[in-house]
Design a protein around this motif. Structure first.
Motif, PDB file in Angstrom:
ATOM      1  N   ASP A 270     -22.472  31.583  25.046  1.00  0.00           N
ATOM      2  CA  ASP A 270     -23.683  32.280  25.463  1.00  0.00           C
ATOM      3  C   ASP A 270     -24.303  33.025  24.281  1.00  0.00           C
ATOM      4  OD1 ASP A 270     -25.679  33.244  27.066  1.00  0.00           O
ATOM      5  OD2 ASP A 270     -24.336  34.127  28.553  1.00  0.00           O
ATOM      6  N   ASP A 309     -33.936  20.404  26.683  1.00  0.00           N
ATOM      7  CA  ASP A 309     -33.952  21.526  27.616  1.00  0.00           C
ATOM      8  C   ASP A 309     -33.213  22.715  26.994  1.00  0.00           C
ATOM      9  OD1 ASP A 309     -34.069  23.125  29.894  1.00  0.00           O
ATOM     10  OD2 ASP A 309     -32.209  22.270  30.696  1.00  0.00           O
ATOM     11  N   TYR A 311     -31.493  25.190  28.035  1.00  0.00           N
ATOM     12  CA  TYR A 311     -30.775  25.757  29.181  1.00  0.00           C
ATOM     13  C   TYR A 311     -30.043  27.058  28.842  1.00  0.00           C
ATOM     14  CZ  TYR A 311     -26.758  23.411  27.012  1.00  0.00           C
ATOM     15  OH  TYR A 311     -25.793  22.991  26.132  1.00  0.00           O
ATOM     16  N   TRP A 312     -29.717  27.282  27.576  1.00  0.00           N
ATOM     17  CA  TRP A 312     -28.999  28.505  27.186  1.00  0.00           C
ATOM     18  C   TRP A 312     -29.850  29.767  27.362  1.00  0.00           C
ATOM     19  CZ3 TRP A 312     -29.936  24.248  24.149  1.00  0.00           C
ATOM     20  CH2 TRP A 312     -31.031  24.335  23.273  1.00  0.00           C
ATOM     21  N   LEU A 313     -31.159  29.580  27.562  1.00  0.00           N
ATOM     22  CA  LEU A 313     -32.036  30.725  27.806  1.00  0.00           C
ATOM     23  C   LEU A 313     -32.045  31.109  29.279  1.00  0.00           C
ATOM     24  CD1 LEU A 313     -35.089  29.780  25.539  1.00  0.00           C
ATOM     25  CD2 LEU A 313     -33.175  31.310  25.016  1.00  0.00           C
ATOM     26  N   ARG A 314     -31.312  30.359  30.107  1.00  0.00           N
ATOM     27  CA  ARG A 314     -31.222  30.654  31.547  1.00  0.00           C
ATOM     28  C   ARG A 314     -29.746  30.827  31.942  1.00  0.00           C
ATOM     29  NH1 ARG A 314     -33.881  25.866  31.236  1.00  0.00           N
ATOM     30  NH2 ARG A 314     -32.331  24.836  32.575  1.00  0.00           N
ATOM     31  N   GLU A 316     -28.171  32.824  33.764  1.00  0.00           N
ATOM     32  CA  GLU A 316     -27.856  33.182  35.144  1.00  0.00           C
ATOM     33  C   GLU A 316     -27.645  31.950  36.025  1.00  0.00           C
ATOM     34  OE1 GLU A 316     -32.207  32.585  34.728  1.00  0.00           O
ATOM     35  OE2 GLU A 316     -30.695  33.759  33.634  1.00  0.00           O
ATOM     36  N   GLU A 317     -28.058  30.787  35.555  1.00  0.00           N
ATOM     37  CA  GLU A 317     -27.922  29.571  36.353  1.00  0.00           C
ATOM     38  C   GLU A 317     -26.545  28.921  36.213  1.00  0.00           C
ATOM     39  OE1 GLU A 317     -31.002  26.747  35.660  1.00  0.00           O
ATOM     40  OE2 GLU A 317     -32.627  28.223  35.813  1.00  0.00           O
ATOM     41  N   ASN A 347     -23.455  31.582  40.595  1.00  0.00           N
ATOM     42  CA  ASN A 347     -24.718  31.116  40.035  1.00  0.00           C
ATOM     43  C   ASN A 347     -25.842  32.088  40.369  1.00  0.00           C
ATOM     44  OD1 ASN A 347     -25.457  30.653  42.701  1.00  0.00           O
ATOM     45  ND2 ASN A 347     -25.153  28.423  42.603  1.00  0.00           N
ATOM     46  N   SER A 348     -27.088  31.699  40.026  1.00  0.00           N
ATOM     47  CA  SER A 348     -28.231  32.591  40.180  1.00  0.00           C
ATOM     48  C   SER A 348     -28.550  32.932  41.633  1.00  0.00           C
ATOM     49  CB  SER A 348     -29.456  31.958  39.513  1.00  0.00           C
ATOM     50  OG  SER A 348     -29.750  30.716  40.104  1.00  0.00           O
TER      51      SER A 348
END
Length: 353
Positions: A270, A309, A311-314, A316-317, A347-348
């Motif tokens: 992360d 994508d 994805y590391w910027l999200r 919380e998912e 998860n989120s």
């Protein structure tokens, strides 16, 4: 010198050692067996195991050939296997670069899942050219044209491998600089980066030696004695061909990448450089052919719109890995347990995953 076996001639320009090839076949074989054992838990370095098999075979054949220096088939076989192993060893480094960028995707220089494919194809070309050259050179005998064409192929393969190694180093340096600019680099990431710097340096050292050897061959075409220091002295082969590859393989035994990177490609670090999550893995929105033709996504860079994508910027998912962190030294690929147990988190939407 055209016959397969001739007791009156020797394909060596010196008296080859009987003992040293046997000793070093055992030394290389020990490292190879260690990799077999280590990969039961850590994997990642399959190509080092395969390279070790080829290299061990080459030195065993050289030991046998030293007792039959006029046997063309044995001489060709030992030459081919010894030439063949280093490019296979290098494939382990290519695989490691991809694993590293899967682990820290926000600093990846190119599609991590295309790194191994791209470099293995290039490595296959290097191997094909080098083996063809080694075979032609070893079988040339008094045929100067075949000897010269074999030397040209060997030189071309060496140049290509050196270029590939420089490219690998450039990719790792770029990745390392990006990670450093974002803050302190985790110890496990630094260890893998410095391992790649070191192993690539030894492969380059071996390429330089073989290039100098090839140049000496061209300078002494048709020579049968006193053909230059490298061609006339066996110790150069052990010091600059065997030596760098021994350091390469034992380095990866001692600092095995499986101790520092997760086995699963979808497990990533992360943004806080401590927490690890189980994400979707690298997602490239382009076609497979586009990722192979343009692994750096130069078109996306030109448009300012990367095709992958982020994805590391999200975070919380994606669930947090509950078995520790490789960045903190608290996780291990040796731990048992199912994937669902390892990656249990929330998860989120607040649902357990």
């Amino acid at each position: 010198m055209g016959s397969t076996t001739d007791s009156s001639v020797s394909y060596y320009l010196y008296q080859p050692s009987h003992v040293l090839p046997a000793v070093f076949a055992a030394v290389v074989g020990i490292s190879m067996l260690l990799h077999v054992f280590q990969n039961l838990f850590w994997r990642v370095t399959f190509f080092v195991t395969w390279g070790g098999i080829l290299f061990t075979t080459g030195w065993i054949l050289r030991c046998i050939s030293s007792y039959h220096p006029g046997n063309m088939n044995l001489y060709i076989a030992q030459s081919v296997f010894i030439y063949l192993a280093p490019p296979v060893y290098s494939a382990a480094a290519y695989n490691l670069v991809g694993r590293l960028m899967n682990y820290v995707p926000m600093h990846a220089v190119l599609n991590p899942n295309r790194v191994l494919i791209f470099f293995v194809y290039v490595g296959a070309a290097v191997e094909s050219i080098t083996v063809a050259g080694a075979a032609k050179n070893a079988a040339a005998g008094s045929d100067l044209s075949q000897y010269k064409s074999g030397g040209i192929l060997i030189a071309a393969g060496l140049i290509l491998q050196a270029v590939v190694e420089c490219l690998v180093v450039a990719i790792v340096v770029t990745f390392h600089v990006r990670a450093a600019r974002a803050g302190p680099v985790p110890r496990n990431v630094k260890t893998v980066c410095f391992t790649l710097y070191g192993t690539s340096t030894f492969v380059l050292l071996r390429c330089i030696f073989r290039a100098v050897e090839a140049f000496e061959m061209f300078q002494n075409i048709g020579c049968s004695e006193n053909c230059g220091p490298i061609l006339s002295n066996e110790w150069y082969l052990y010091a600059f061909e065997l030596g760098p590859m021994l350091i390469f393989t034992y380095w990866l035994n001692l600092l095995h990448p499986g101790r520092y990177l997760p086995r699963e490609k979808c497990r990533y670090l992360d943004m806080d450089k401590s927490t690890e999550r189980h994400g979707p893995g690298w997602i490239d929105n382009r076609s497979s052919w586009a990722t192979i033709v343009d692994p750096l996504d130069l078109e996306g860079m030109r448009k300012g719109q990367p095709s992958h994508d982020t994805y590391w910027l999200r975070p919380e998912e994606f669930p947090v890995c509950q078995d520790g962190s490789f960045a903190d030294g608290t996780a291990s690929n040796k731990k048992s347990g199912s994937r669902s147990r390892r990656y249990r988190g929330v998860n989120s939407k607040g649902a357990e995953v």
